[in-house]
Design a protein around this motif. Sequence first.
Motif, PDB file in Angstrom:
ATOM      1  N   LYS A   1       0.827  -1.208   0.000  1.00 62.20           N
ATOM      2  CA  LYS A   1       0.000   0.000   0.000  1.00 62.20           C
ATOM      3  C   LYS A   1       0.862   1.259   0.000  1.00 62.20           C
ATOM      4  CE  LYS A   1      -4.144  -1.776   2.319  1.00 62.20           C
ATOM      5  NZ  LYS A   1      -4.975  -1.672   3.541  1.00 62.20           N
ATOM      6  N   ARG A   2       1.922   1.247   0.798  1.00 68.06           N
ATOM      7  CA  ARG A   2       2.797   2.426   0.857  1.00 68.06           C
ATOM      8  C   ARG A   2       3.468   2.673  -0.487  1.00 68.06           C
ATOM      9  NH1 ARG A   2       4.204   0.010   5.858  1.00 68.06           N
ATOM     10  NH2 ARG A   2       6.160  -0.763   4.948  1.00 68.06           N
ATOM     11  N   SER A   3       3.927   1.607  -1.126  1.00 67.87           N
ATOM     12  CA  SER A   3       4.610   1.758  -2.413  1.00 67.87           C
ATOM     13  C   SER A   3       3.651   2.225  -3.500  1.00 67.87           C
ATOM     14  CB  SER A   3       5.263   0.430  -2.816  1.00 67.87           C
ATOM     15  OG  SER A   3       6.299   0.083  -1.928  1.00 67.87           O
ATOM     16  N   ILE A   4       2.453   1.642  -3.530  1.00 67.36           N
ATOM     17  CA  ILE A   4       1.467   2.043  -4.538  1.00 67.36           C
ATOM     18  C   ILE A   4       1.049   3.496  -4.328  1.00 67.36           C
ATOM     19  CG2 ILE A   4      -0.862   1.640  -5.398  1.00 67.36           C
ATOM     20  CD1 ILE A   4       1.110  -0.441  -6.334  1.00 67.36           C
ATOM     21  N   LYS A   5       0.888   3.891  -3.074  1.00 65.20           N
ATOM     22  CA  LYS A   5       0.525   5.284  -2.785  1.00 65.20           C
ATOM     23  C   LYS A   5       1.608   6.234  -3.276  1.00 65.20           C
ATOM     24  CE  LYS A   5      -0.766   8.388   1.017  1.00 65.20           C
ATOM     25  NZ  LYS A   5      -0.995   8.495   2.487  1.00 65.20           N
ATOM     26  N   LEU A   6       2.869   5.875  -3.026  1.00 62.68           N
ATOM     27  CA  LEU A   6       3.986   6.699  -3.493  1.00 62.68           C
ATOM     28  C   LEU A   6       4.015   6.744  -5.011  1.00 62.68           C
ATOM     29  CD1 LEU A   6       6.635   8.260  -3.033  1.00 62.68           C
ATOM     30  CD2 LEU A   6       7.804   6.042  -2.877  1.00 62.68           C
ATOM     31  N   LEU A   7       3.842   5.608  -5.636  1.00 65.38           N
ATOM     32  CA  LEU A   7       3.894   5.535  -7.092  1.00 65.38           C
ATOM     33  C   LEU A   7       2.787   6.366  -7.728  1.00 65.38           C
ATOM     34  CD1 LEU A   7       5.333   4.111  -9.480  1.00 65.38           C
ATOM     35  CD2 LEU A   7       3.629   2.299  -9.279  1.00 65.38           C
ATOM     36  N   CYS A   8       1.581   6.255  -7.190  1.00 59.16           N
ATOM     37  CA  CYS A   8       0.431   6.930  -7.798  1.00 59.16           C
ATOM     38  C   CYS A   8       0.401   8.427  -7.512  1.00 59.16           C
ATOM     39  CB  CYS A   8      -0.866   6.274  -7.323  1.00 59.16           C
ATOM     40  SG  CYS A   8      -1.088   4.613  -7.985  1.00 59.16           S
ATOM     41  N   SER A   9       1.276   8.900  -6.640  1.00 62.06           N
ATOM     42  CA  SER A   9       1.369  10.348  -6.442  1.00 62.06           C
ATOM     43  C   SER A   9       2.028  11.017  -7.643  1.00 62.06           C
ATOM     44  CB  SER A   9       2.145  10.661  -5.155  1.00 62.06           C
ATOM     45  OG  SER A   9       3.455  10.145  -5.220  1.00 62.06           O
ATOM     46  N   TYR A  10       2.546  10.207  -8.575  1.00 58.64           N
ATOM     47  CA  TYR A  10       3.141  10.733  -9.812  1.00 58.64           C
ATOM     48  C   TYR A  10       2.369  10.202 -11.022  1.00 58.64           C
ATOM     49  CZ  TYR A  10       6.879  11.988  -6.635  1.00 58.64           C
ATOM     50  OH  TYR A  10       7.589  12.525  -5.588  1.00 58.64           O
ATOM     51  N   GLU A  11       1.045  10.089 -10.857  1.00 57.65           N
ATOM     52  CA  GLU A  11       0.223   9.464 -11.887  1.00 57.65           C
ATOM     53  C   GLU A  11       0.259  10.208 -13.214  1.00 57.65           C
ATOM     54  OE1 GLU A  11      -3.992   9.538 -11.159  1.00 57.65           O
ATOM     55  OE2 GLU A  11      -3.756  11.078  -9.642  1.00 57.65           O
ATOM     56  N   ASP A  12       0.497  11.511 -13.191  1.00 52.97           N
ATOM     57  CA  ASP A  12       0.558  12.252 -14.452  1.00 52.97           C
ATOM     58  C   ASP A  12       1.680  11.744 -15.345  1.00 52.97           C
ATOM     59  OD1 ASP A  12      -1.538  13.774 -13.621  1.00 52.97           O
ATOM     60  OD2 ASP A  12      -0.336  15.499 -13.001  1.00 52.97           O
ATOM     61  N   HIS A  13       2.717  11.199 -14.728  1.00 61.71           N
ATOM     62  CA  HIS A  13       3.878  10.732 -15.492  1.00 61.71           C
ATOM     63  C   HIS A  13       3.768   9.260 -15.883  1.00 61.71           C
ATOM     64  CE1 HIS A  13       5.993  14.466 -14.556  1.00 61.71           C
ATOM     65  NE2 HIS A  13       5.689  14.287 -13.284  1.00 61.71           N
ATOM     66  N   ILE A  14       2.904   8.502 -15.211  1.00 60.95           N
ATOM     67  CA  ILE A  14       2.950   7.046 -15.382  1.00 60.95           C
ATOM     68  C   ILE A  14       1.639   6.411 -15.829  1.00 60.95           C
ATOM     69  CG2 ILE A  14       4.760   6.854 -13.626  1.00 60.95           C
ATOM     70  CD1 ILE A  14       2.581   5.817 -11.699  1.00 60.95           C
ATOM     71  N   SER A  15       0.541   7.157 -15.900  1.00 57.90           N
ATOM     72  CA  SER A  15      -0.767   6.535 -16.138  1.00 57.90           C
ATOM     73  C   SER A  15      -0.815   5.778 -17.465  1.00 57.90           C
ATOM     74  CB  SER A  15      -1.880   7.587 -16.082  1.00 57.90           C
ATOM     75  OG  SER A  15      -1.685   8.577 -17.070  1.00 57.90           O
ATOM     76  N   LEU A  16      -0.232   6.339 -18.510  1.00 56.16           N
ATOM     77  CA  LEU A  16      -0.249   5.657 -19.807  1.00 56.16           C
ATOM     78  C   LEU A  16       0.548   4.358 -19.754  1.00 56.16           C
ATOM     79  CD1 LEU A  16       0.157   8.662 -22.291  1.00 56.16           C
ATOM     80  CD2 LEU A  16      -1.927   7.395 -21.732  1.00 56.16           C
ATOM     81  N   THR A  17       1.665   4.383 -19.040  1.00 57.41           N
ATOM     82  CA  THR A  17       2.487   3.180 -18.914  1.00 57.41           C
ATOM     83  C   THR A  17       1.771   2.116 -18.093  1.00 57.41           C
ATOM     84  OG1 THR A  17       4.501   4.510 -19.048  1.00 57.41           O
ATOM     85  CG2 THR A  17       4.722   2.293 -18.155  1.00 57.41           C
ATOM     86  N   ILE A  18       1.092   2.538 -17.026  1.00 53.60           N
ATOM     87  CA  ILE A  18       0.318   1.595 -16.213  1.00 53.60           C
ATOM     88  C   ILE A  18      -0.761   0.934 -17.071  1.00 53.60           C
ATOM     89  CG2 ILE A  18      -1.387   1.440 -14.367  1.00 53.60           C
ATOM     90  CD1 ILE A  18       1.281   1.559 -13.166  1.00 53.60           C
ATOM     91  N   HIS A  19      -1.445   1.726 -17.873  1.00 50.17           N
ATOM     92  CA  HIS A  19      -2.500   1.189 -18.736  1.00 50.17           C
ATOM     93  C   HIS A  19      -1.936   0.165 -19.711  1.00 50.17           C
ATOM     94  CE1 HIS A  19      -5.499   0.984 -21.943  1.00 50.17           C
ATOM     95  NE2 HIS A  19      -6.387   1.482 -21.088  1.00 50.17           N
ATOM     96  N   LYS A  20      -0.866   0.521 -20.369  1.00 49.17           N
ATOM     97  CA  LYS A  20      -0.239  -0.375 -21.343  1.00 49.17           C
ATOM     98  C   LYS A  20       0.246  -1.658 -20.669  1.00 49.17           C
ATOM     99  CE  LYS A  20       3.868  -0.642 -24.324  1.00 49.17           C
ATOM    100  NZ  LYS A  20       5.072   0.104 -24.788  1.00 49.17           N
ATOM    101  N   SER A  21       0.861  -1.517 -19.508  1.00 44.59           N
ATOM    102  CA  SER A  21       1.434  -2.671 -18.809  1.00 44.59           C
ATOM    103  C   SER A  21       0.347  -3.615 -18.305  1.00 44.59           C
ATOM    104  CB  SER A  21       2.298  -2.195 -17.635  1.00 44.59           C
ATOM    105  OG  SER A  21       3.334  -1.345 -18.088  1.00 44.59           O
ATOM    106  N   LEU A  22      -0.720  -3.052 -17.729  1.00 46.10           N
ATOM    107  CA  LEU A  22      -1.808  -3.894 -17.233  1.00 46.10           C
ATOM    108  C   LEU A  22      -2.520  -4.609 -18.371  1.00 46.10           C
ATOM    109  CD1 LEU A  22      -3.418  -1.739 -14.391  1.00 46.10           C
ATOM    110  CD2 LEU A  22      -1.891  -3.705 -14.175  1.00 46.10           C
TER     111      LEU A  22
END
Length: 372
Positions: free
Chosen positions: A168-189
């Motif tokens: 939970k702590r890691s995901i919270k930290l990661l998603c605080s930068y969602e503007d930079h990673i959302s497209l990559t998360i979508h592609k990866s999932l």
Amino acid sequence: MSAAGKIIHRYFHQLIHGCGNAQCSNIHCRSSSSFKYDTTILDDRNKVAAEAIRLSLEHVLLCVDENMIKLHEEKIKINNLSENSLQELINYCKNINNWNLLNKSIEDIFSNRLNLLNNFLKEDFSNNILMNKEFLSTASATPKSFFVHDPRITLDNDEITLDIDAMKRSIKLLCSYEDHISLTIHKSLDILLNQLQYELKSKQHELESDANFFNLFFIIFQLPYLSDPCFLFDIARLFYSILTNLSIDAQAKFVRLVSKYTNNLNDYISHVQQYITLHALRWCSHVQIESDNDEFLSSEPGMKEGVNALRLLFYANLLSSQRDSLEIIETERKNNEKMENELVKRRQRYNDDASDNEGQRENEQKLPNDEN
């Protein structure tokens, strides 16, 4: 080291070692074939330091250090995506104002089942997992598929290898930068879930018996993207489809795990409710209420997956309700018996008193008649 000092150090490194990019065109970088300096300057580090200071003051182009990126990429491959390593990676990307390394790391981890599920493990499991290699056939190749086995994890028990709090702590930290990673998360999932869907059809027993398999549902449910409209009609649908197509035993374990380990079940339910709501709105957009169309809401593509997922969470919610211990239940049973016995005695006394009163009234009525 101050921020200015770090910038100067990067210029110094760029002049001495270069950025590592063979195609670099920056004349102030050693890696460039157009490097403007006489290489003899490199023998005098004081001159190099002075030049680095001058370049920093003039805000000359600073390369992305390819050598450093490769070093960090290798480090990410070696280490789990722990909170500390993730924070280090984010800080690095901030310093160079380039998020490519973070996105590449996310893609490597979140697009591969084995990579993702080997992260966030409890310490007592991470050192004792046995790897069992098996083979899967695909239309184009026969890649190896790995399944992790641990005798402490079975479909019959409620154990899990995931360190939920650390995740939970890691995901919270990661998603605080969602503007930079959302497209990559979508592609990866998308890659990950399609791989899982195939494995679920071809190797369902092996997949469900994988010691780390159920970690996946907790990790993905923790992602706020499940409620994002950009994810709802493909990623979320695929995720809920996988969840609701597990075997009955696996679904039962999922329900038990959710009821036992999660304290944010409401967040999971909110994800699914958002999913169902938007699918209902989409259905309304192409079905007129007044029409004679016999197309029901339940026939809307994707609706079944959402309803079935919500049903599983409903069961988990029921199971997680506060239940009394056997001792308390036994005490309550004895108290109920005592209460019933007491009620019987009171009813008997009431009946006896009523009989006495009735007899007394009859006697009182007889007395005047006898006197006459």
